[in-house]
Enzyme design. Sequence first.
Site: not given
Length: 431
Positions: A141, A262
């Site tokens: 999970h 970036s």
Amino acid sequence: MIERYTLPEMGELWTETYKFKTWLQVELAVCEAQAELGYIPNDAVAEIKAKAKFDPKRVLEIEAEVRHDVIAFLTNVNEYVGDAGRYIHLGLTSSDVLDTALALQLVASLDVILQRVQDLIGAIRTQARKHRYTIMVGRSHGIHAEPITFGFKLAGWLAEVIRHQQRLTRLRQDIAVGKISGAVGTYANIDPQVEAIACAKLGLKPDTASTQVISRDIHADYVQQLALLAASIERFAVEIRNLQRTDVLEVEEFFAKGQKGSSAMPHKRNPIRSERLTGMARIIRSHAVAALENVALWHERDISHSSVERVILPDACILTHFMLTEITDLVQNLLVYPQNMERNMNCYGGVIFSQKVLLALVDKGMSREEAYAIVQSCAHQAWNQPQGDFHHLIANDTRVTQLLSPEEIEKCFDPQQHLKHLEQIYQRLDI
């Protein structure tokens, strides 16, 4: 497929020139079979083989007029062959050529894909051997669970890719099917022996019962298998993306010298290759749906599948090849950070060892319910606290120390206890 994602080795197999080459292979194999059975003169076949060729530009010029690609191709071939050309395509329908030649393209593409699958198997196995003892936390999970090794994680990838190799090897046999059975598949104008001989020459087997086309369940299976492989590659890519997150940073895509992450933020090192693989898997999955919809043709055939296959088959093969090449290079050059794995595993004082403490208490005679409540209470006190220390809380809980010695408590926090049977898995996979 756009050039950005088309590698030459696979792209070459889906050019117009290669397609016409496979068409000519089929026509020549049929001519040879017809001659062997005495239906056309041997000297005519010799002349056809000596003269037969095509000009892709000329084929397209003729097609612009006749609006039929196979007729345009045959017209161009006959411009080179001359009178003997009357024996070409004798008793055939267009789909005899199209479907049989398509099988040749699909087999050739699968051979390239299978080689790349083998390369990926080698890359994963090498990394798994290198990190068979690199301990990290397992997650369920998305939450810390119990210790594993990075080699064990890769073992799961390796087993999955080996299954794909086995599926694709079977698929190669299934897709290697041709048909030379005429207009609606009844052999009304051609001897079934011609089909058998021609297919044998081409490395194919005759379809068991074709209509005017080979049933598209075979092609749907082909695309679905590629989609399944792409889904596995996506699984690996998503795992890399998750493990590369700044707050995890257990692995990272190789960042080349001079690479920029970036345009705005100089610090960024983004998992762009893994993200690209995720996007490509979506495309191939969508092609699997289209391939399934191609199965339901009208009666003995229509051509609703044709326009679809002109897009999805080359795209699926080219993208799968690109994905395999990309994930293999990514795995080979993956940056692995064992120190971060150790840091993350020991978060909050080793709460991931809670089950070992639970089982030790039960083994000493405590009820499971009481043991669970004690261990959970200590774990939750440590959870998400800056100085949270599950190990300290357990070692100082009198309900625990009444039953477990310091040595027994310490043993519960030994990650090696979780890894003692991994060797069996490694042996199964030659890791």
